[in-house]
Design a protein around this motif. Sequence first.
Motif, PDB file in Angstrom:
ATOM      1  N   THR A  79       0.930  -1.179  -0.078  1.00  0.00           N
ATOM      2  CA  THR A  79      -0.062   0.075  -0.022  1.00  0.00           C
ATOM      3  C   THR A  79       0.836   1.241  -0.001  1.00  0.00           C
ATOM      4  OG1 THR A  79      -1.782  -0.946   1.049  1.00  0.00           O
ATOM      5  CG2 THR A  79      -1.724   1.470   1.252  1.00  0.00           C
ATOM      6  N   ASP A  80       1.970   1.171   0.930  1.00  0.00           N
ATOM      7  CA  ASP A  80       2.768   2.440   0.842  1.00  0.00           C
ATOM      8  C   ASP A  80       3.486   2.629  -0.768  1.00  0.00           C
ATOM      9  OD1 ASP A  80       2.436   2.576   3.585  1.00  0.00           O
ATOM     10  OD2 ASP A  80       4.358   1.425   4.084  1.00  0.00           O
ATOM     11  N   ILE A  81       3.680   1.648  -1.426  1.00  0.00           N
ATOM     12  CA  ILE A  81       4.070   1.580  -2.894  1.00  0.00           C
ATOM     13  C   ILE A  81       3.300   2.199  -3.416  1.00  0.00           C
ATOM     14  CG2 ILE A  81       5.103   0.259  -4.592  1.00  0.00           C
ATOM     15  CD1 ILE A  81       6.565  -1.554  -2.509  1.00  0.00           C
ATOM     16  N   ILE A  82       2.053   1.675  -3.735  1.00  0.00           N
ATOM     17  CA  ILE A  82       1.038   2.141  -4.440  1.00  0.00           C
ATOM     18  C   ILE A  82       0.651   3.537  -4.268  1.00  0.00           C
ATOM     19  CG2 ILE A  82      -1.397   1.863  -4.792  1.00  0.00           C
ATOM     20  CD1 ILE A  82      -1.221  -1.171  -3.920  1.00  0.00           C
ATOM     21  N   GLN A  83       0.883   4.155  -2.973  1.00  0.00           N
ATOM     22  CA  GLN A  83       0.409   5.312  -2.569  1.00  0.00           C
ATOM     23  C   GLN A  83       1.460   6.321  -2.883  1.00  0.00           C
ATOM     24  OE1 GLN A  83      -1.055   5.208   1.438  1.00  0.00           O
ATOM     25  NE2 GLN A  83      -3.116   4.494   0.544  1.00  0.00           N
ATOM     26  N   SER A  84       2.675   5.995  -3.361  1.00  0.00           N
ATOM     27  CA  SER A  84       3.895   6.648  -3.452  1.00  0.00           C
ATOM     28  C   SER A  84       4.047   7.571  -4.986  1.00  0.00           C
ATOM     29  CB  SER A  84       5.098   6.048  -3.489  1.00  0.00           C
ATOM     30  OG  SER A  84       6.308   6.799  -3.798  1.00  0.00           O
ATOM     31  N   GLU A  85       3.698   8.819  -4.743  1.00  0.00           N
ATOM     32  CA  GLU A  85       3.852   9.589  -6.200  1.00  0.00           C
ATOM     33  C   GLU A  85       5.319   9.520  -6.816  1.00  0.00           C
ATOM     34  OE1 GLU A  85       2.620  13.495  -5.765  1.00  0.00           O
ATOM     35  OE2 GLU A  85       0.816  13.128  -4.957  1.00  0.00           O
ATOM     36  N   LEU A  86       6.432   9.280  -5.824  1.00  0.00           N
ATOM     37  CA  LEU A  86       7.452   9.141  -6.337  1.00  0.00           C
ATOM     38  C   LEU A  86       7.766   8.083  -7.066  1.00  0.00           C
ATOM     39  CD1 LEU A  86      10.696   9.905  -6.522  1.00  0.00           C
ATOM     40  CD2 LEU A  86      10.884   8.636  -3.993  1.00  0.00           C
ATOM     41  N   LEU A  87       7.251   6.724  -6.673  1.00  0.00           N
ATOM     42  CA  LEU A  87       7.413   5.485  -7.530  1.00  0.00           C
ATOM     43  C   LEU A  87       6.507   5.399  -8.673  1.00  0.00           C
ATOM     44  CD1 LEU A  87       7.539   3.018  -4.449  1.00  0.00           C
ATOM     45  CD2 LEU A  87       9.466   4.113  -5.677  1.00  0.00           C
ATOM     46  N   TRP A  88       5.382   5.912  -8.626  1.00  0.00           N
ATOM     47  CA  TRP A  88       4.845   6.029  -9.906  1.00  0.00           C
ATOM     48  C   TRP A  88       5.352   6.929 -10.816  1.00  0.00           C
ATOM     49  CZ3 TRP A  88       1.402   2.712 -11.393  1.00  0.00           C
ATOM     50  CH2 TRP A  88       0.341   2.028 -10.393  1.00  0.00           C
ATOM     51  N   LYS A  89       6.143   7.840 -10.597  1.00  0.00           N
ATOM     52  CA  LYS A  89       6.858   8.606 -11.460  1.00  0.00           C
ATOM     53  C   LYS A  89       8.154   8.211 -11.819  1.00  0.00           C
ATOM     54  CE  LYS A  89       8.781  13.370 -12.017  1.00  0.00           C
ATOM     55  NZ  LYS A  89       9.139  14.743 -11.161  1.00  0.00           N
ATOM     56  N   LYS A  90       8.652   7.572 -11.278  1.00  0.00           N
ATOM     57  CA  LYS A  90      10.315   6.889 -11.321  1.00  0.00           C
ATOM     58  C   LYS A  90      10.437   5.475 -11.296  1.00  0.00           C
ATOM     59  CE  LYS A  90      12.671  11.401 -10.291  1.00  0.00           C
ATOM     60  NZ  LYS A  90      13.689  12.147  -9.743  1.00  0.00           N
ATOM     61  N   ALA A  91       9.588   4.700 -10.786  1.00  0.00           N
ATOM     62  CA  ALA A  91       9.607   3.290 -10.820  1.00  0.00           C
ATOM     63  C   ALA A  91       8.122   2.543 -11.021  1.00  0.00           C
ATOM     64  CB  ALA A  91      10.330   2.786  -9.441  1.00  0.00           C
ATOM     65  N   VAL A  93       6.813   0.448 -12.670  1.00  0.00           N
ATOM     66  CA  VAL A  93       6.819  -0.797 -12.924  1.00  0.00           C
ATOM     67  C   VAL A  93       6.554  -1.584 -11.690  1.00  0.00           C
ATOM     68  CG1 VAL A  93       9.127  -1.141 -13.118  1.00  0.00           C
ATOM     69  CG2 VAL A  93       7.791  -2.995 -14.164  1.00  0.00           C
ATOM     70  N   LEU A  94       7.366  -1.077 -10.635  1.00  0.00           N
ATOM     71  CA  LEU A  94       7.165  -1.671  -9.145  1.00  0.00           C
ATOM     72  C   LEU A  94       5.741  -1.236  -8.589  1.00  0.00           C
ATOM     73  CD1 LEU A  94       8.310  -3.119  -6.755  1.00  0.00           C
ATOM     74  CD2 LEU A  94       9.510  -0.799  -6.051  1.00  0.00           C
ATOM     75  N   ALA A  95       5.347   0.084  -8.927  1.00  0.00           N
ATOM     76  CA  ALA A  95       4.205   0.468  -8.284  1.00  0.00           C
ATOM     77  C   ALA A  95       3.107  -0.309  -8.941  1.00  0.00           C
ATOM     78  CB  ALA A  95       3.878   1.765  -8.493  1.00  0.00           C
ATOM     79  N   SER A  96       2.992  -0.529 -10.240  1.00  0.00           N
ATOM     80  CA  SER A  96       2.060  -1.778 -10.940  1.00  0.00           C
ATOM     81  C   SER A  96       1.843  -2.725 -10.349  1.00  0.00           C
ATOM     82  CB  SER A  96       2.508  -1.514 -12.409  1.00  0.00           C
ATOM     83  OG  SER A  96       2.236  -0.302 -12.847  1.00  0.00           O
ATOM     84  N   ALA A  97       3.150  -3.241  -9.985  1.00  0.00           N
ATOM     85  CA  ALA A  97       3.173  -4.904  -9.610  1.00  0.00           C
ATOM     86  C   ALA A  97       2.425  -4.865  -8.139  1.00  0.00           C
ATOM     87  CB  ALA A  97       4.670  -5.217  -9.446  1.00  0.00           C
ATOM     88  N   SER A  98       2.787  -3.950  -7.289  1.00  0.00           N
ATOM     89  CA  SER A  98       2.314  -3.924  -5.935  1.00  0.00           C
ATOM     90  C   SER A  98       0.803  -3.711  -6.134  1.00  0.00           C
ATOM     91  CB  SER A  98       2.882  -2.522  -4.939  1.00  0.00           C
ATOM     92  OG  SER A  98       4.152  -3.250  -4.591  1.00  0.00           O
ATOM     93  N   ASN A  99       0.214  -3.048  -6.959  1.00  0.00           N
ATOM     94  CA  ASN A  99      -1.010  -2.842  -7.198  1.00  0.00           C
ATOM     95  C   ASN A  99      -1.767  -4.041  -7.643  1.00  0.00           C
ATOM     96  OD1 ASN A  99      -3.055  -0.962  -6.906  1.00  0.00           O
ATOM     97  ND2 ASN A  99      -3.243  -0.681  -9.360  1.00  0.00           N
ATOM     98  N   GLU A 100      -0.988  -5.054  -8.085  1.00  0.00           N
ATOM     99  CA  GLU A 100      -1.675  -6.397  -8.451  1.00  0.00           C
ATOM    100  C   GLU A 100      -1.343  -7.469  -7.265  1.00  0.00           C
ATOM    101  OE1 GLU A 100      -3.061  -7.303 -11.263  1.00  0.00           O
ATOM    102  OE2 GLU A 100      -2.880  -5.267 -11.844  1.00  0.00           O
ATOM    103  N   VAL A 101      -0.698  -7.165  -6.311  1.00  0.00           N
ATOM    104  CA  VAL A 101      -0.638  -8.123  -5.191  1.00  0.00           C
ATOM    105  C   VAL A 101      -1.745  -8.309  -4.290  1.00  0.00           C
ATOM    106  CG1 VAL A 101       0.693  -8.648  -2.828  1.00  0.00           C
ATOM    107  CG2 VAL A 101       1.907  -7.621  -4.871  1.00  0.00           C
ATOM    108  N   GLY A 102      -2.323  -9.641  -4.362  1.00  0.00           N
ATOM    109  CA  GLY A 102      -3.781  -9.793  -3.600  1.00  0.00           C
ATOM    110  C   GLY A 102      -4.580  -8.751  -3.584  1.00  0.00           C
ATOM    111  N   GLY A 103      -5.463  -8.549  -2.456  1.00  0.00           N
ATOM    112  CA  GLY A 103      -6.455  -7.759  -2.228  1.00  0.00           C
ATOM    113  C   GLY A 103      -6.033  -6.352  -1.131  1.00  0.00           C
TER     114      GLY A 103
END
Length: 292
Positions: A79-91, A93-103
Amino acid sequence: MKVSEIDMVTPKSVEECLYYLSDKEKTFRLIAGGTDAVVQMKDDIRRPETWINIKRIDSLRYIREESDGIHLGPLTTHTDIIQSELLWKKADVLASASNEVGGIQIQNMGTIGGNLGTASPAGDTIPPLFVLDAQIELSSIGGKRVVPIIDFFNGPGKTVQQPGEMITNIVIRPQAENEIGIFEKLGPRKAQSISIVNMAISLKMGDGPRECLEGKIAFGSVGPTIIRAVKCERMLRLGPLTNDTIKDIADIAWKEVMPITDARATAKYRRSMTSSLMARGLYRLMKRWDER
């Protein structure tokens, strides 16, 4: 032994945790979110003499950019990763993966360090960490060492982490302005499922139409550890990524993997879906690039 009948300690700092881990007379296992460990505990798999609950070590939960890359604390949740503007901007691919982890519940509890420590070939965040050149910091009472992610895994459920060590930091390479990434996953149902095949792609694009300067591709759940698709990566640089070129790359992808047959899918099906995910991922990336 029931789950309620376990020996557990709860350190409040990394130093205290390392002190426990330095005791060579006992076997320990770290637990944070517990999304994998609790299931294994119930099945009497990898049960130690003492569990170390590190959930309260707040200093291990962070996302920040420094001069050498983006630093992630091992207790950073999905959830921290999904909510990180920094990661959506610069990583992304990782934010997208965390968004697909379970519920949502799993995303709130599960951690990036736990995904690494469990070392499942189907872990959704691990292929993105490969294409982002992650560096894993391991600490013990005697000091620290840094391991490139490509050298971190030895097999299913196995890493180079030694008794007495714990993950204390993860550093990833931020994506450049001309870099685009995508995560693709195939599961037995739409959500909350373990991947049958997953894949991360990161491409550095040039000035020409669909010109790819270089790319990194990593597959999960199709081998004993994550597999880099090196033949496909070479083909990315042979010319513009037209629809025909993408099809040629996808036709090669199945040769890169070493899947097994298990309860979720046959090896033949996994090979076929590897090619399908490759094509889908590259088509979607080129559509995004064309729209820029």
